[in-house]
Write a protein that holds these residues in place. Structure first.
Motif, PDB file in Angstrom:
ATOM      1  N   ASP A 186     -24.875  40.345 -31.633  1.00  0.00           N
ATOM      2  CA  ASP A 186     -26.000  41.279 -31.512  1.00  0.00           C
ATOM      3  C   ASP A 186     -25.700  42.608 -32.193  1.00  0.00           C
ATOM      4  OD1 ASP A 186     -27.617  39.467 -30.204  1.00  0.00           O
ATOM      5  OD2 ASP A 186     -27.035  40.146 -28.202  1.00  0.00           O
ATOM      6  N   ALA A 187     -24.441  43.006 -32.231  1.00  0.00           N
ATOM      7  CA  ALA A 187     -24.059  44.261 -32.878  1.00  0.00           C
ATOM      8  C   ALA A 187     -24.268  44.207 -34.398  1.00  0.00           C
ATOM      9  CB  ALA A 187     -22.602  44.593 -32.567  1.00  0.00           C
ATOM     10  N   ASP A 188     -24.351  42.997 -34.971  1.00  0.00           N
ATOM     11  CA  ASP A 188     -24.561  42.834 -36.414  1.00  0.00           C
ATOM     12  C   ASP A 188     -26.033  42.912 -36.813  1.00  0.00           C
ATOM     13  OD1 ASP A 188     -21.798  42.316 -36.981  1.00  0.00           O
ATOM     14  OD2 ASP A 188     -22.080  40.266 -36.241  1.00  0.00           O
ATOM     15  N   LEU A 189     -26.935  42.929 -35.834  1.00  0.00           N
ATOM     16  CA  LEU A 189     -28.368  42.915 -36.122  1.00  0.00           C
ATOM     17  C   LEU A 189     -28.880  44.325 -36.384  1.00  0.00           C
ATOM     18  CD1 LEU A 189     -29.509  40.442 -33.316  1.00  0.00           C
ATOM     19  CD2 LEU A 189     -28.939  39.915 -35.703  1.00  0.00           C
ATOM     20  N   VAL A 190     -29.839  44.432 -37.323  1.00  0.00           N
ATOM     21  CA  VAL A 190     -30.449  45.733 -37.578  1.00  0.00           C
ATOM     22  C   VAL A 190     -31.378  46.088 -36.429  1.00  0.00           C
ATOM     23  CG1 VAL A 190     -30.278  45.488 -40.090  1.00  0.00           C
ATOM     24  CG2 VAL A 190     -32.376  44.779 -38.932  1.00  0.00           C
ATOM     25  N   THR A 191     -31.599  47.371 -36.232  1.00  0.00           N
ATOM     26  CA  THR A 191     -32.412  47.825 -35.095  1.00  0.00           C
ATOM     27  C   THR A 191     -33.836  48.207 -35.489  1.00  0.00           C
ATOM     28  OG1 THR A 191     -31.592  50.080 -35.382  1.00  0.00           O
ATOM     29  CG2 THR A 191     -30.387  48.656 -33.838  1.00  0.00           C
ATOM     30  N   ASN A 192     -34.162  48.196 -36.784  1.00  0.00           N
ATOM     31  CA  ASN A 192     -35.480  48.637 -37.234  1.00  0.00           C
ATOM     32  C   ASN A 192     -36.377  47.506 -37.719  1.00  0.00           C
ATOM     33  OD1 ASN A 192     -33.929  48.112 -39.522  1.00  0.00           O
ATOM     34  ND2 ASN A 192     -34.942  49.687 -40.740  1.00  0.00           N
ATOM     35  N   TRP A 193     -36.118  46.273 -37.251  1.00  0.00           N
ATOM     36  CA  TRP A 193     -36.884  45.142 -37.749  1.00  0.00           C
ATOM     37  C   TRP A 193     -37.498  44.319 -36.621  1.00  0.00           C
ATOM     38  CZ3 TRP A 193     -34.873  40.546 -41.147  1.00  0.00           C
ATOM     39  CH2 TRP A 193     -35.899  40.102 -41.985  1.00  0.00           C
ATOM     40  N   GLY A 194     -37.592  44.886 -35.444  1.00  0.00           N
ATOM     41  CA  GLY A 194     -38.206  44.190 -34.329  1.00  0.00           C
ATOM     42  C   GLY A 194     -37.262  43.219 -33.645  1.00  0.00           C
ATOM     43  N   GLU A 199     -50.270  33.762 -41.044  1.00  0.00           N
ATOM     44  CA  GLU A 199     -50.323  32.562 -40.207  1.00  0.00           C
ATOM     45  C   GLU A 199     -49.067  32.331 -39.377  1.00  0.00           C
ATOM     46  OE1 GLU A 199     -51.368  29.405 -42.903  1.00  0.00           O
ATOM     47  OE2 GLU A 199     -53.414  30.160 -43.151  1.00  0.00           O
ATOM     48  N   ALA A 200     -47.911  32.762 -39.859  1.00  0.00           N
ATOM     49  CA  ALA A 200     -46.659  32.523 -39.128  1.00  0.00           C
ATOM     50  C   ALA A 200     -46.589  33.411 -37.888  1.00  0.00           C
ATOM     51  CB  ALA A 200     -45.459  32.789 -40.031  1.00  0.00           C
ATOM     52  N   THR A 201     -45.906  32.913 -36.887  1.00  0.00           N
ATOM     53  CA  THR A 201     -45.717  33.683 -35.655  1.00  0.00           C
ATOM     54  C   THR A 201     -44.250  34.010 -35.409  1.00  0.00           C
ATOM     55  OG1 THR A 201     -45.615  31.664 -34.327  1.00  0.00           O
ATOM     56  CG2 THR A 201     -47.790  32.718 -34.600  1.00  0.00           C
ATOM     57  N   ALA A 202     -43.369  33.484 -36.252  1.00  0.00           N
ATOM     58  CA  ALA A 202     -41.931  33.771 -36.140  1.00  0.00           C
ATOM     59  C   ALA A 202     -41.278  33.500 -37.481  1.00  0.00           C
ATOM     60  CB  ALA A 202     -41.283  32.916 -35.056  1.00  0.00           C
ATOM     61  N   LEU A 203     -40.146  34.161 -37.711  1.00  0.00           N
ATOM     62  CA  LEU A 203     -39.388  34.015 -38.944  1.00  0.00           C
ATOM     63  C   LEU A 203     -37.998  33.492 -38.591  1.00  0.00           C
ATOM     64  CD1 LEU A 203     -39.343  34.580 -42.025  1.00  0.00           C
ATOM     65  CD2 LEU A 203     -38.556  36.884 -41.490  1.00  0.00           C
ATOM     66  N   LEU A 204     -37.559  32.452 -39.288  1.00  0.00           N
ATOM     67  CA  LEU A 204     -36.248  31.849 -39.078  1.00  0.00           C
ATOM     68  C   LEU A 204     -35.419  32.030 -40.338  1.00  0.00           C
ATOM     69  CD1 LEU A 204     -34.458  29.997 -37.219  1.00  0.00           C
ATOM     70  CD2 LEU A 204     -35.439  28.066 -38.471  1.00  0.00           C
ATOM     71  N   LEU A 205     -34.195  32.503 -40.165  1.00  0.00           N
ATOM     72  CA  LEU A 205     -33.304  32.746 -41.301  1.00  0.00           C
ATOM     73  C   LEU A 205     -31.902  32.250 -40.987  1.00  0.00           C
ATOM     74  CD1 LEU A 205     -34.314  36.481 -41.864  1.00  0.00           C
ATOM     75  CD2 LEU A 205     -34.987  34.566 -43.328  1.00  0.00           C
ATOM     76  N   GLY A 206     -31.176  31.900 -42.027  1.00  0.00           N
ATOM     77  CA  GLY A 206     -29.744  31.682 -41.897  1.00  0.00           C
ATOM     78  C   GLY A 206     -29.044  33.027 -41.988  1.00  0.00           C
ATOM     79  N   ARG A 207     -27.762  33.052 -41.680  1.00  0.00           N
ATOM     80  CA  ARG A 207     -27.006  34.304 -41.668  1.00  0.00           C
ATOM     81  C   ARG A 207     -27.020  35.012 -43.018  1.00  0.00           C
ATOM     82  NH1 ARG A 207     -22.535  35.622 -43.815  1.00  0.00           N
ATOM     83  NH2 ARG A 207     -21.892  33.467 -44.150  1.00  0.00           N
ATOM     84  N   VAL A 208     -26.776  34.284 -44.096  1.00  0.00           N
ATOM     85  CA  VAL A 208     -26.686  34.909 -45.421  1.00  0.00           C
ATOM     86  C   VAL A 208     -28.017  35.554 -45.800  1.00  0.00           C
ATOM     87  CG1 VAL A 208     -26.308  34.468 -47.883  1.00  0.00           C
ATOM     88  CG2 VAL A 208     -24.808  33.397 -46.181  1.00  0.00           C
ATOM     89  N   SER A 209     -29.116  34.849 -45.590  1.00  0.00           N
ATOM     90  CA  SER A 209     -30.424  35.418 -45.917  1.00  0.00           C
ATOM     91  C   SER A 209     -30.764  36.589 -45.007  1.00  0.00           C
ATOM     92  CB  SER A 209     -31.520  34.352 -45.845  1.00  0.00           C
ATOM     93  OG  SER A 209     -31.352  33.428 -46.906  1.00  0.00           O
ATOM     94  N   TYR A 210     -30.419  36.474 -43.735  1.00  0.00           N
ATOM     95  CA  TYR A 210     -30.664  37.604 -42.828  1.00  0.00           C
ATOM     96  C   TYR A 210     -29.916  38.843 -43.329  1.00  0.00           C
ATOM     97  CZ  TYR A 210     -30.651  40.738 -38.880  1.00  0.00           C
ATOM     98  OH  TYR A 210     -30.789  41.858 -38.101  1.00  0.00           O
ATOM     99  N   GLN A 211     -28.668  38.675 -43.704  1.00  0.00           N
ATOM    100  CA  GLN A 211     -27.889  39.831 -44.155  1.00  0.00           C
ATOM    101  C   GLN A 211     -28.390  40.376 -45.490  1.00  0.00           C
ATOM    102  OE1 GLN A 211     -23.930  38.029 -43.629  1.00  0.00           O
ATOM    103  NE2 GLN A 211     -23.579  39.472 -41.951  1.00  0.00           N
ATOM    104  N   ALA A 212     -29.056  39.556 -46.288  1.00  0.00           N
ATOM    105  CA  ALA A 212     -29.638  40.031 -47.548  1.00  0.00           C
ATOM    106  C   ALA A 212     -30.988  40.720 -47.310  1.00  0.00           C
ATOM    107  CB  ALA A 212     -29.817  38.864 -48.514  1.00  0.00           C
ATOM    108  N   PHE A 213     -31.829  40.157 -46.437  1.00  0.00           N
ATOM    109  CA  PHE A 213     -33.178  40.670 -46.231  1.00  0.00           C
ATOM    110  C   PHE A 213     -33.245  41.844 -45.260  1.00  0.00           C
ATOM    111  CE2 PHE A 213     -34.865  36.080 -46.951  1.00  0.00           C
ATOM    112  CZ  PHE A 213     -34.657  36.193 -48.315  1.00  0.00           C
TER     113      PHE A 213
END
Length: 190
Positions: free
Chosen positions: A92-100, A51-65
């Motif tokens: 942007d350099a901190d973002l992974v490239t394989n997650w869309g 059902e979701a169309t977007a995912l929102l995360l804080g920095r700590v959770s983003y870096q964990a997931f």
């Protein structure tokens, strides 16, 4: 306006820290220690991805997931949807490239602006600190809570402790499972 949904595994006393075994938390992994796995208790997680169309995360959770979720079969729905990370420090350099597609938001005003765009529900996972700030800013519209039959005492809390007026909720769905987990879905009355 898009619906902002907070989804959390939470102890009966409101702790959301370390549910899956994250390091450096005394009770890490509390969602599976001494709690039988009952598949139907987790069906809401599949529904959220559908059902979701977007995912929102804080920095700590983003870096964990972000190092784990892109390659996990049970999270393929998240890979396809746009992701937003609220952070004042990530680049942007901190973002992974394989997650869309992933966009960094710098403030709660940016989250409010995102809510005012066209599209479906935005789902928040983990992100205890972000959840508290969003709740204080009255930006959360719904809570999807799996409440576990455990008291953890210390730990990061889902809800803020800010001295403010009461916020009313409406229970729209609930269930109790054989392992003691309770599903509670609440709409926030704005």
């Amino acid at each position: 306006m898009r619906t902002l949904i907070s989804s959390a595994f939470v102890s009966l006393d409101g702790v959301v820290e370390g549910p899956g075994g994250e390091p450096e938390y005394r009770n890490s992994g509390w969602t599976f220690k001494d709690i039988d796995f009952v598949p139907e208790a987790y069906e809401i997680k599949g529904t959220e991805q559908d059902e979701a169309t977007a995912l929102l995360l804080g920095r700590v959770s983003y870096q964990a997931f972000s190092p784990i979720w892109p390659d996990r079969e049970e999270f393929t729905g998240y890979k396809a949807m746009p992701k937003y990370v609220v952070s004042t420090t990530l680049t942007d350099a901190d973002l992974v490239t394989n997650w869309g597609e992933t966009t960094i938001l710098r403030s709660l005003d940016d989250v409010a602006a995102l809510k005012n765009t066209e599209g479906g529900p935005i789902l928040i996972h983990g992100s205890a600190s972000l959840n508290r700030h969003l709740a204080d800013a009255n930006l959360i519209d719904r809570y999807h809570l799996l409440v576990f039959p455990v008291l953890l005492g210390a730990g990061k809390r889902l809800f803020p402790t800010t001295d403010k007026d009461a916020q009313k909720l409406r229970l729209v769905d609930s269930a109790t499972y054989s392992n003691g987990i309770q599903k509670n879905v609440f709409d926030v009355i704005h």
